[in-house]
Design a protein around this motif. Structure first.
Motif, mmCIF file in Angstrom:
data_model
loop_
_atom_site.group_PDB
_atom_site.id
_atom_site.type_symbol
_atom_site.label_atom_id
_atom_site.label_comp_id
_atom_site.label_asym_id
_atom_site.label_seq_id
_atom_site.Cartn_x
_atom_site.Cartn_y
_atom_site.Cartn_z
ATOM 1 N N VAL A 39 21.993 8.815 -18.287
ATOM 2 C CA VAL A 39 23.239 8.062 -18.469
ATOM 3 C C VAL A 39 24.346 9.054 -18.806
ATOM 4 N N CYS A 40 25.451 8.951 -18.075
ATOM 5 C CA CYS A 40 26.596 9.843 -18.329
ATOM 6 C C CYS A 40 27.646 9.130 -19.162
ATOM 7 N N LYS A 41 28.530 9.912 -19.740
ATOM 8 C CA LYS A 41 29.597 9.355 -20.569
ATOM 9 C C LYS A 41 30.422 8.359 -19.745
ATOM 10 N N SER A 42 30.728 7.231 -20.357
ATOM 11 C CA SER A 42 31.518 6.152 -19.749
ATOM 12 C C SER A 42 30.788 5.386 -18.644
ATOM 13 N N ASP A 43 29.489 5.612 -18.507
ATOM 14 C CA ASP A 43 28.718 4.782 -17.571
ATOM 15 C C ASP A 43 28.624 3.354 -18.100
ATOM 16 N N ARG A 44 28.633 2.423 -17.158
ATOM 17 C CA ARG A 44 28.204 1.048 -17.460
ATOM 18 C C ARG A 44 26.839 0.943 -16.774
ATOM 19 N N TYR A 45 25.826 1.373 -17.514
ATOM 20 C CA TYR A 45 24.506 1.595 -16.920
ATOM 21 C C TYR A 45 23.637 0.352 -17.087
ATOM 22 N N ILE A 46 23.127 -0.163 -15.992
ATOM 23 C CA ILE A 46 22.374 -1.421 -16.031
ATOM 24 C C ILE A 46 20.876 -1.151 -15.888
ATOM 25 N N LEU A 47 20.090 -1.761 -16.764
ATOM 26 C CA LEU A 47 18.632 -1.807 -16.577
ATOM 27 C C LEU A 47 18.322 -3.198 -16.041
ATOM 28 N N LEU A 48 17.893 -3.260 -14.785
ATOM 29 C CA LEU A 48 17.658 -4.545 -14.119
ATOM 30 C C LEU A 48 16.188 -4.657 -13.738
ATOM 31 N N GLY A 49 15.598 -5.775 -14.099
ATOM 32 C CA GLY A 49 14.195 -5.989 -13.719
ATOM 33 C C GLY A 49 13.738 -7.333 -14.248
ATOM 34 N N PRO A 50 12.583 -7.802 -13.736
ATOM 35 C CA PRO A 50 12.097 -9.122 -14.144
ATOM 36 C C PRO A 50 11.640 -9.147 -15.603
ATOM 37 N N SER A 51 11.524 -10.336 -16.145
ATOM 38 C CA SER A 51 11.056 -10.485 -17.529
ATOM 39 C C SER A 51 9.718 -9.790 -17.696
ATOM 40 N N GLY A 52 9.573 -9.105 -18.809
ATOM 41 C CA GLY A 52 8.301 -8.452 -19.115
ATOM 42 C C GLY A 52 8.166 -7.053 -18.534
ATOM 43 N N CYS A 53 9.231 -6.549 -17.849
ATOM 44 C CA CYS A 53 9.092 -5.219 -17.227
ATOM 45 C C CYS A 53 9.406 -4.097 -18.209
ATOM 46 N N GLY A 54 9.772 -4.433 -19.425
ATOM 47 C CA GLY A 54 9.941 -3.389 -20.433
ATOM 48 C C GLY A 54 11.385 -2.999 -20.738
ATOM 49 N N LYS A 55 12.330 -3.829 -20.337
ATOM 50 C CA LYS A 55 13.750 -3.505 -20.560
ATOM 51 C C LYS A 55 14.073 -3.430 -22.057
ATOM 52 N N SER A 56 13.658 -4.474 -22.793
ATOM 53 C CA SER A 56 13.934 -4.484 -24.245
ATOM 54 C C SER A 56 13.195 -3.342 -24.925
ATOM 55 N N THR A 57 11.991 -3.071 -24.448
ATOM 56 C CA THR A 57 11.191 -1.993 -25.035
ATOM 57 C C THR A 57 11.905 -0.650 -24.843
ATOM 58 N N LEU A 58 12.443 -0.444 -23.648
ATOM 59 C CA LEU A 58 13.185 0.802 -23.391
ATOM 60 C C LEU A 58 14.390 0.916 -24.319
ATOM 61 N N LEU A 59 15.101 -0.205 -24.466
ATOM 62 C CA LEU A 59 16.293 -0.193 -25.324
ATOM 63 C C LEU A 59 15.912 0.087 -26.782
ATOM 64 N N THR A 203 19.711 -6.632 -18.154
ATOM 65 C CA THR A 203 19.802 -7.989 -17.603
ATOM 66 C C THR A 203 18.682 -8.222 -16.590
ATOM 67 N N HIS A 204 18.338 -9.502 -16.362
ATOM 68 C CA HIS A 204 17.464 -9.793 -15.229
ATOM 69 C C HIS A 204 18.247 -10.544 -14.159
ATOM 70 N N SER A 205 19.578 -10.570 -14.299
ATOM 71 C CA SER A 205 20.417 -11.261 -13.325
ATOM 72 C C SER A 205 21.032 -10.254 -12.344
ATOM 73 N N ILE A 206 20.720 -10.418 -11.067
ATOM 74 C CA ILE A 206 21.258 -9.494 -10.055
ATOM 75 C C ILE A 206 22.793 -9.599 -9.992
ATOM 76 N N PRO A 207 23.374 -10.824 -9.935
ATOM 77 C CA PRO A 207 24.850 -10.889 -9.903
ATOM 78 C C PRO A 207 25.508 -10.243 -11.125
ATOM 79 N N GLU A 208 24.880 -10.413 -12.298
ATOM 80 C CA GLU A 208 25.457 -9.809 -13.512
ATOM 81 C C GLU A 208 25.411 -8.280 -13.408
ATOM 82 N N ALA A 209 24.299 -7.755 -12.899
ATOM 83 C CA ALA A 209 24.155 -6.302 -12.739
ATOM 84 C C ALA A 209 25.235 -5.765 -11.800
#
Ligand code: ADP
Ligand code: MG
Length: 267
Positions: A39-59, A203-209
């Motif tokens: 992640v670079c400075k000023s990125d709006r970096y999205i972690l996108l994937g289905p529920s249970g893929c580990g997004k919250s865990t990564l965060l 997010t798990h929402s493609i439009p939101e990403a």
């Protein structure tokens, strides 16, 4: 450090080969497997994937609440080993504010407890960010007097007021109604136009990403692995078809992976 990769001075956060696991009573749950991204400075970096893929865990690991079983996470060149005020979290739940403190006191709380700001300076900083999220009128209200969207705005103001290296947002709008969610997404982009803060947004929402991200990391289903990283839209893009093309590409990547998995399982 891997000597084959020379450090990129723009990189703020470097996630390298990160495997994250939970030890339960009977077994080991692998939540993410060898995940790499930067992640670079000023990125709006999205972690996108289905529920249970580990997004919250990564965060949580970026937040310093979990230690990787494999790999490392570097912030400004130093390995993350514990939570810190340089990474502020905003969660999905509406109960992340202290109920016995007013809106302004909630925003001031980390400013004061970190020792980063004191007295009047902390108050001025809180007011500045409450104004940015349009909540100054509610500064003396208590959380239970606010709607879900307003509570999320307070949590965002609290996170941003600390001016962290990176704001970590875990599906912050997922529990809001569709209209409020859309408004909050627009507001986040306007806040970014104003301060160019760095954010990792789950997010798990493609439009939101597509709406929010300048870069999108696509994670496979459990255990989460990087499937692809895509360039998102820049804020000044005038290409009206770009979102449609991006959505098609994301769907292709998701479905291509599903088919490959199914083939592998049936082989
Ligand atoms: P996401 O945020 O993408 O929905 P999570 O990071 O919450 O996914 O979870 C990833 C995986 O880790 C899931 O299989 C989940 O069941 C598991 N998991 C999450 N938290 C725990 C925990 N505290 N103990 C054991 N397993 C967990
Ligand atoms: Mg989650």
């Amino acid at each position: 450090m891997n000597p084959s990769t020379s450090p990129n001075p723009q990189v703020l956060l470097d996630v390298r080969g990160v495997t994250l696991q939970y030890k339960t009573q009977n077994h080991l749950v692998t939540a993410t497997y060898r995940v790499d991204f930067q992640v670079c400075k000023s990125d709006r970096y999205i972690l996108l994937g289905p529920s249970g893929c580990g997004k919250s865990t990564l965060l949580k690991a970026i937040g310093g609440f979990l230690t990787p079983a494999e790999g490392e996470i570097m912030l400004k060149g130093a390995a993350i080993s514990k939570p810190g005020y340089d990474r502020m979290m905003v969660f999905q739940e509406f109960d992340q504010l202290l109920p016995w403190k007013t809106v302004k006191q909630n925003v001031m709380f980390p400013l004061l407890s970190s020792g980063k700001w004191k007295g009047r300076a902390a108050e001025d900083k809180a007011v500045c960010y409450l104004e940015k999220v349009g909540l100054m009128k509610f500064a003396n209200h208590y959380p239970h007097m606010l709607s879900g969207g307003m509570k999320q705005r307070v949590a965002i103001a609290r996170g941003m007021a600390m001016e962290p290296d990176v704001l970590l947002m875990d599906e912050p709008y997922a529990a809001l109604d569709a209209l409020t969610r859309r408004k909050m997404q627009d507001e986040l982009l306007h806040l970014w136009d104003d301060t160019h803060f760095t954010v990792i947004f789950v997010t798990h929402s493609i439009p939101e990403a597509i709406k929010l991200g300048n870069r999108i990391l696509l994670l496979s289903p459990h255990p989460g692995q990087v499937r692809a990283e895509l360039e998102g839209r820049s804020r000044d893009s005038t290409d009206r078809d770009e979102a449609g093309r991006l959505e098609a590409k994301i769907n292709d990547l998701l479905f291509a992976g599903e088919n490959m998995n199914q083939e592998a399982q049936h082989a």
